[in-house]
Write a protein that holds these residues in place. Structure first.
Motif, PDB file in Angstrom:
ATOM      1  N   VAL A  72       6.802  -8.007  36.424  1.00  0.00           N
ATOM      2  CA  VAL A  72       7.118  -9.300  36.984  1.00  0.00           C
ATOM      3  C   VAL A  72       8.056 -10.169  35.873  1.00  0.00           C
ATOM      4  CG1 VAL A  72       6.080 -11.751  37.731  1.00  0.00           C
ATOM      5  CG2 VAL A  72       5.108  -9.423  38.580  1.00  0.00           C
ATOM      6  N   GLU A  73       7.410  -9.907  34.811  1.00  0.00           N
ATOM      7  CA  GLU A  73       8.311 -10.699  33.591  1.00  0.00           C
ATOM      8  C   GLU A  73       9.753 -10.196  33.595  1.00  0.00           C
ATOM      9  OE1 GLU A  73       6.913 -11.403  29.093  1.00  0.00           O
ATOM     10  OE2 GLU A  73       7.670  -9.490  29.370  1.00  0.00           O
TER      11      GLU A  73
ATOM     12  N   LYS B   8      11.508 -12.160  36.471  1.00  0.00           N
ATOM     13  CA  LYS B   8      11.684 -13.382  36.307  1.00  0.00           C
ATOM     14  C   LYS B   8      12.620 -13.875  35.561  1.00  0.00           C
ATOM     15  CE  LYS B   8       9.233 -17.077  33.250  1.00  0.00           C
ATOM     16  NZ  LYS B   8       8.070 -17.286  32.535  1.00  0.00           N
ATOM     17  N   TRP B   9      12.948 -13.307  34.340  1.00  0.00           N
ATOM     18  CA  TRP B   9      13.801 -13.706  33.342  1.00  0.00           C
ATOM     19  C   TRP B   9      15.208 -13.302  33.839  1.00  0.00           C
ATOM     20  CZ3 TRP B   9      13.141 -17.548  30.418  1.00  0.00           C
ATOM     21  CH2 TRP B   9      11.876 -17.796  29.915  1.00  0.00           C
TER      22      TRP B   9
ATOM     23  N   PHE C 172      15.911 -13.089  37.026  1.00  0.00           N
ATOM     24  CA  PHE C 172      16.296 -13.981  37.962  1.00  0.00           C
ATOM     25  C   PHE C 172      16.810 -15.486  37.475  1.00  0.00           C
ATOM     26  CE2 PHE C 172      15.112 -17.372  40.949  1.00  0.00           C
ATOM     27  CZ  PHE C 172      15.607 -17.093  41.953  1.00  0.00           C
ATOM     28  N   ILE C 173      16.252 -15.945  36.509  1.00  0.00           N
ATOM     29  CA  ILE C 173      16.457 -17.224  35.922  1.00  0.00           C
ATOM     30  C   ILE C 173      17.760 -17.155  35.356  1.00  0.00           C
ATOM     31  CG2 ILE C 173      15.855 -18.706  33.818  1.00  0.00           C
ATOM     32  CD1 ILE C 173      12.702 -18.280  34.672  1.00  0.00           C
TER      33      ILE C 173
ATOM     34  N   TYR D 136      18.967 -23.270  32.219  1.00  0.00           N
ATOM     35  CA  TYR D 136      17.573 -23.409  32.279  1.00  0.00           C
ATOM     36  C   TYR D 136      16.948 -24.240  30.974  1.00  0.00           C
ATOM     37  CZ  TYR D 136      12.504 -22.019  31.452  1.00  0.00           C
ATOM     38  OH  TYR D 136      11.346 -21.937  31.103  1.00  0.00           O
TER      39      TYR D 136
ATOM     40  N   ASN E 120      13.835 -12.691  26.470  1.00  0.00           N
ATOM     41  CA  ASN E 120      13.082 -12.410  27.829  1.00  0.00           C
ATOM     42  C   ASN E 120      11.786 -12.048  27.627  1.00  0.00           C
ATOM     43  OD1 ASN E 120      15.937 -12.433  28.867  1.00  0.00           O
ATOM     44  ND2 ASN E 120      16.223 -10.605  28.237  1.00  0.00           N
TER      45      ASN E 120
ATOM     46  N   ASN F  31       7.506 -13.869  27.778  1.00  0.00           N
ATOM     47  CA  ASN F  31       6.619 -14.872  27.766  1.00  0.00           C
ATOM     48  C   ASN F  31       5.458 -14.609  26.436  1.00  0.00           C
ATOM     49  OD1 ASN F  31       7.551 -15.726  30.408  1.00  0.00           O
ATOM     50  ND2 ASN F  31       5.951 -14.410  31.475  1.00  0.00           N
TER      51      ASN F  31
END
Length: 260
Positions: free
Chosen positions: A30-31, A34-35, A37-38, A45, A91, A93
């Motif tokens: 998911v991480e 997420k990055w 996509f961002i 961002y 990239n 968290n």
């Protein structure tokens, strides 16, 4: 082995039995999504993030009653922005990846993230109970049933996140003493080798005119007064660059999911 370590080891096995390691793999996937996509859809961002936090910082500063409080607010503000920049550039968290230079700081991220999900579960329960009341009363049954389903799924995810954070907290707490000694040694070595360079950067932070309270490279250079300071700052930058290159080429060496 002291009693605390025995307890951390026991709890870690329990959290693992509840699916922590399997859920870790899901989190990492998911991480990455997420990055990706961002960065594809929100290239600005960081600009928006820093503006948002700057507004929060300014509001907090207006409420501060003395210089000490203002220093703490600005320090926390800088910390958030630097963390956000690191996450964006790597990239990653921060609360799911071990910072080998500041491992004990990772424990704080884990505990913070755990509290976020605990609050999330409380919200899930409150909304779910309210929706159940509407369902029983026959008011908007379709919407109420949908809300109950959404909250149930969200609660399961929050619970798994809490379980994962508990698992990783136990893993790091088990090694806290070694981490603290290693951190102290590295900090002392850095102070001995790069004391003048660190003083330059600290002065640049204190004198910066940037809205983010983080100095630009030009502002750092402006604080350099002699060749020794220049040499140390250059060496520090080289080490940061090497560290970054090692991070992007390593495979799971710093991910919690990479080792038991």
């Amino acid at each position: 082995m002291n009693q605390d370590k025995v307890e951390y080891k026991r709890k870690k096995k329990v959290y693992e039995a509840y699916g922590a390691r399997k859920f870790q793999k899901v989190v990492m996937k998911v991480e990455r999504i997420k990055w990706s996509f961002i960065k594809k859809h929100f290239p600005n961002y960081l600009i928006h993030y820093e503006k948002y936090y700057n507004r929060r910082c300014q509001k907090a500063l207006k409420k501060a009653s003395n210089d000490k409080e203002r220093e703490i607010i600005i320090s926390n503000f800088r910390h958030h922005l630097l963390k956000a920049r690191k996450e964006f550039n790597h990239n990653e968290n921060c609360n799911y990846h071990l910072d080998t230079k500041r491992p004990t700081e990772t424990i704080n991220y884990l505990k913070w993230n755990k509290s976020v999900h605990e609050h999330g579960i409380a919200t899930n329960m409150a909304v779910g109970l309210a929706a159940s009341g509407f369902l029983i009363a026959g008011v908007g049954p379709v919407l109420a049933a949908t809300l109950i389903g959404i909250q149930a799924v969200s609660a399961v995810i929050n619970w798994q996140c809490i379980n994962l954070q508990n698992y990783n907290i136990c893993r790091l707490e088990y090694q806290r003493e070694a981490f603290e000694k290693r951190e102290a040694k590295r900090q002392q070595e850095a102070k001995e080798k790069y004391g003048d360079g660190m003083a330059v950067i600290e002065k640049a932070f204190n004198n910066t005119k940037e809205e983010s309270n983080i100095p630009t490279p030009k502002e750092v250079v402006a604080e350099i007064k002699n060749e020794e300071q220049l040499r140390q700052v250059q060496k520090m930058m080289e080490l940061v660059k090497q560290s970054y290159q090692q991070q992007i080429t390593s495979t799971n060496t710093k991910k919690f999911g990479g080792r038991k």
